[in-house]
Scaffold this motif. Structure first.
Motif, PDB file in Angstrom:
ATOM      1  N   ARG A   1     -43.633 -10.711 -14.855  1.00  0.00           N
ATOM      2  CA  ARG A   1     -43.614 -12.065 -13.907  1.00  0.00           C
ATOM      3  C   ARG A   1     -42.416 -12.949 -14.069  1.00  0.00           C
ATOM      4  NH1 ARG A   1     -48.087 -15.219 -11.857  1.00  0.00           N
ATOM      5  NH2 ARG A   1     -47.427 -16.723 -10.638  1.00  0.00           N
TER       6      ARG A   1
ATOM      7  N   ARG B   1     -40.033 -11.479 -11.649  1.00  0.00           N
ATOM      8  CA  ARG B   1     -40.613 -11.907 -10.106  1.00  0.00           C
ATOM      9  C   ARG B   1     -40.163 -13.225  -9.763  1.00  0.00           C
ATOM     10  NH1 ARG B   1     -45.323  -9.074 -11.982  1.00  0.00           N
ATOM     11  NH2 ARG B   1     -46.556 -11.075 -11.215  1.00  0.00           N
ATOM     12  N   ASP B   2     -40.352 -14.169 -10.704  1.00  0.00           N
ATOM     13  CA  ASP B   2     -40.156 -15.753 -10.642  1.00  0.00           C
ATOM     14  C   ASP B   2     -38.897 -15.881 -10.110  1.00  0.00           C
ATOM     15  OD1 ASP B   2     -42.839 -16.177 -10.692  1.00  0.00           O
ATOM     16  OD2 ASP B   2     -42.852 -17.167 -12.517  1.00  0.00           O
TER      17      ASP B   2
ATOM     18  N   ARG C   1     -44.777 -19.485 -11.626  1.00  0.00           N
ATOM     19  CA  ARG C   1     -45.580 -20.132 -12.497  1.00  0.00           C
ATOM     20  C   ARG C   1     -45.090 -21.525 -12.992  1.00  0.00           C
ATOM     21  NH1 ARG C   1     -43.707 -16.679 -17.721  1.00  0.00           N
ATOM     22  NH2 ARG C   1     -41.901 -17.142 -16.635  1.00  0.00           N
TER      23      ARG C   1
END
Length: 215
Positions: free
Chosen positions: A172, A175-176, A73
């Motif tokens: 998310r 995961r980042d 992101r």
């Protein structure tokens, strides 16, 4: 960019980019006025022509950096700008593909220790590195290794895809965080592999990049 940042992993928060760092964005850019990915930023730090394939970074490591840059992101990308100085000079006469593959697999296995594909990939890459240290003829050996990776699906893209599968279903931000851990580990391992001196904190000449991008 989201000035609030986001939670990453266990209690780690991404924040806005420190003053003077570029706002990175996904994909390739024609010039800094249209934004920058982490490897384009690295080319600027190295004083090379604008490119997402700068000569100052091992090709396999640069491939991983581009994949991570495009996957995370926007509020996680400031961490990549901090890593960028150590991408400069992470290159040498010895190709580092298997070094990068091992680093990716290692991070994936920390997330999912029973993953059979990552286990196979890591063992194969470690075995190739061990044989390469055994003094095989460089040209013949490079050809055999390249053919072996193609046949077994053990390149950077393959290992990164398996990492993504191991992270499937996670929030998310987690995961980042794992993607950036994989890149951080690969940078450190490649620099050791090629005998590069650490650049952390070292002054360097930079051409200015804009503080914002149009993507």
């Amino acid at each position: 960019m989201n000035d609030q940042g986001g939670q990453c992993g266990q209690g780690v928060a991404w924040t806005a980019a420190p003053e003077g760092l570029p706002v990175l964005s996904a994909g390739r850019h024609r010039g800094p006025q249209r934004g920058s990915c982490v490897m384009e930023y690295t080319s600027v730090l190295a004083g090379e022509p604008w490119s997402d394939h700068p000569r100052c970074t091992d090709g396999a490591l640069a491939e991983l950096a581009r994949r991570v840059n495009d996957a995370v992101r926007a509020d996680a990308r400031p961490e990549l700008a901090v890593i960028a100085p150590d991408l400069v000079g992470a290159v040498g006469p010895r190709a580092a593909t298997d070094v990068v593959v091992v680093a990716i697999a290692r991070v994936g296995l920390a997330e999912n220790p029973a993953d059979p594909a990552l286990t196979r990939i890591e063992r194969g890459a470690r075995a190739r590195l061990a044989r390469a240290r055994g003094g095989h003829g460089p040209r013949l050996w490079r050809g055999l290794v390249w053919c072996g990776r193609i046949a077994t699906g053990a390149g950077v893209g393959d290992s990164y895809s398996q990492l993504e599968r191991a992270l499937a279903g996670r929030p998310r931000a987690e995961r980042d965080a794992a993607r950036i851990r994989a890149l951080t580990a690969a940078v450190a391992d490649v620099r050791r592999h090629v005998g590069a001196t650490s650049t952390s904190g070292a002054p360097r000449t930079r051409r200015d990049l804009p503080a914002s991008s149009a993507g």
